[in-house]
Structures are given as C-alpha cells and as structure tokens.
Scaffold this motif. Structure first.
Motif, PDB file in Angstrom:
ATOM      1  N   ALA A 175       0.862  -1.187   0.000  1.00  0.00           N
ATOM      2  CA  ALA A 175       0.000   0.000   0.000  1.00  0.00           C
ATOM      3  C   ALA A 175       0.893   1.230   0.000  1.00  0.00           C
ATOM      4  O   ALA A 175       2.012   1.195   0.521  1.00  0.00           O
ATOM      5  N   ILE A 176       0.412   2.314  -0.605  1.00  0.00           N
ATOM      6  CA  ILE A 176       1.189   3.549  -0.686  1.00  0.00           C
ATOM      7  C   ILE A 176       0.402   4.718  -0.112  1.00  0.00           C
ATOM      8  O   ILE A 176      -0.830   4.710  -0.070  1.00  0.00           O
ATOM      9  N   ASN A 177       1.160   5.710   0.348  1.00  0.00           N
ATOM     10  CA  ASN A 177       0.590   6.941   0.869  1.00  0.00           C
ATOM     11  C   ASN A 177       1.573   8.061   0.565  1.00  0.00           C
ATOM     12  O   ASN A 177       2.787   7.853   0.594  1.00  0.00           O
ATOM     13  N   GLY A 178       1.050   9.240   0.273  1.00  0.00           N
ATOM     14  CA  GLY A 178       1.913  10.378   0.032  1.00  0.00           C
ATOM     15  C   GLY A 178       1.283  11.655   0.542  1.00  0.00           C
ATOM     16  O   GLY A 178       0.051  11.761   0.615  1.00  0.00           O
ATOM     17  N   THR A 179       2.121  12.605   0.915  1.00  0.00           N
ATOM     18  CA  THR A 179       1.644  13.926   1.302  1.00  0.00           C
ATOM     19  C   THR A 179       2.515  14.973   0.631  1.00  0.00           C
ATOM     20  O   THR A 179       3.662  14.715   0.266  1.00  0.00           O
ATOM     21  N   ALA A 180       1.946  16.143   0.477  1.00  0.00           N
ATOM     22  CA  ALA A 180       2.680  17.286  -0.061  1.00  0.00           C
ATOM     23  C   ALA A 180       2.118  18.533   0.591  1.00  0.00           C
ATOM     24  O   ALA A 180       0.934  18.598   0.918  1.00  0.00           O
ATOM     25  N   ASP A 181       2.946  19.516   0.793  1.00  0.00           N
ATOM     26  CA  ASP A 181       2.550  20.747   1.445  1.00  0.00           C
ATOM     27  C   ASP A 181       2.881  21.903   0.515  1.00  0.00           C
ATOM     28  O   ASP A 181       3.734  21.777  -0.367  1.00  0.00           O
ATOM     29  N   ALA A 182       2.222  22.997   0.715  1.00  0.00           N
ATOM     30  CA  ALA A 182       2.544  24.226  -0.005  1.00  0.00           C
ATOM     31  C   ALA A 182       2.612  25.350   1.024  1.00  0.00           C
ATOM     32  O   ALA A 182       1.895  25.317   2.020  1.00  0.00           O
ATOM     33  N   PRO A 183       3.480  26.339   0.812  1.00  0.00           N
ATOM     34  CA  PRO A 183       3.582  27.443   1.770  1.00  0.00           C
ATOM     35  C   PRO A 183       2.220  28.082   2.024  1.00  0.00           C
ATOM     36  O   PRO A 183       1.501  28.429   1.094  1.00  0.00           O
TER      37      PRO A 183
END
Length: 162
Positions: A127-135
């Motif tokens: 299983a995979i999971n990802g996160t990303a943020d922006a200022p």
C-alpha cells in the motif's frame, strides 16, 4: 460551429494538456527515472495528493521491477515545484497474520519529489501513501488506498542450494 465555441474547446484542450503534464516531469524527473532502471509505473495504483478543497498538490506512483521483484514508490510534486516543502512517501508491505507489517518512508522538505522508497514484497500486498505541502496551505494527502499487488513475484528467482 461558431468561433467562440471553437475557441472555448481549444482553451479547454490546452488546459487539459497543461494539467496532465507534471511540472516535476518538465524538469526531467519522472517516477521511472527516480526509481531507476527496470521500474515501470503501475498506472492503476497511482493516487492523487489533494487537500480538503480537492486541489491537486502531487501524485503518488507505485512502480514495479519484474527482474528484481521490488516495488518502488515516489510522490511527485505538482504544486510549489522547485520550492522545498514538506513531502512524504510511504510504501508498506502487509505481512502474515502474526508478522507485523513493515515499510519504508521518505520525508523531508523536498523541491521535486519524495522517494524513492523500495521494498521486496515477494507475494505480499503493498500500500502507498503520500503527502505534499505548499507554503501557507494545509497538508495534502493521498490517503491510504487498499492493499494491492498481492502475490506478485519476480519474473525469475535465483535458487540457492546448500
């Protein structure tokens, strides 16, 4: 067709093409390049990284190398590309009933992508999971999908006899 309808269709086609092309890919980074030779994207397991407004911040890709039996995961940014922001990718392997699951995670303030993380699952589900943020924005996440790729093994296995 009237000129305005044709113009709107042309604009929609340009926007669709622009949204489909990954900014990270435009810099030369692709999931295959990040994971390395022999890996190919398993498109049916690609997951979008979105926030609560459904804004697309990135994509998590699951790749497989049939010669080595390895799975690879990478989160490719689609927002704030080139700017270091919190980005994460996790690849989990589901073990047996009495064996805890294990996995690999890569997390940091990255400019283009998180990863690669690689595991040999040999017949177990991943299983995979990802996160990303922006200022100035909330974290975006792909969430955890279902267990996939259950039972896949390398195309060739070396036999070791003692």
């Amino acid at each position: 067709m009237t000129g305005s309808v044709i113009a709107r269709l042309a604009t929609a086609a340009v926007l669709t093409t622009a949204l489909a092309a990954s900014p990270a890919a435009a810099t030369g980074y692709t999931p295959e390049r990040v994971c390395g030779s022999g890996f190919h994207v398993l498109n049916e397991h690609t997951r979008s990284v979105t926030d609560h407004t459904n804004t697309l911040y990135g994509q998590v890709f699951l790749l497989y190398n049939g010669l080595t039996g390895e799975h690879c995961a990478v989160t490719m940014k689609r927002y704030s590309v080139g700017t270091p922001t919190k980005t994460l990718v996790t690849l989990l392997v589901r073990a047996g009933s009495f064996v805890p699951q294990h996995g690999e995670t890569d997390e940091g303030a990255f400019r283009y992508y998180a990863g690669p993380v690689k595991v040999k699952a040999y017949g177990r589900c991943v299983a995979i999971n990802g996160t990303a943020d922006a200022p100035g924005a909330a974290d975006a996440s792909s969430g955890w999908g279902r267990w996939v790729e259950c039972g896949r093994s390398p195309a060739t296995k070396a036999i070791h006899r003692s």
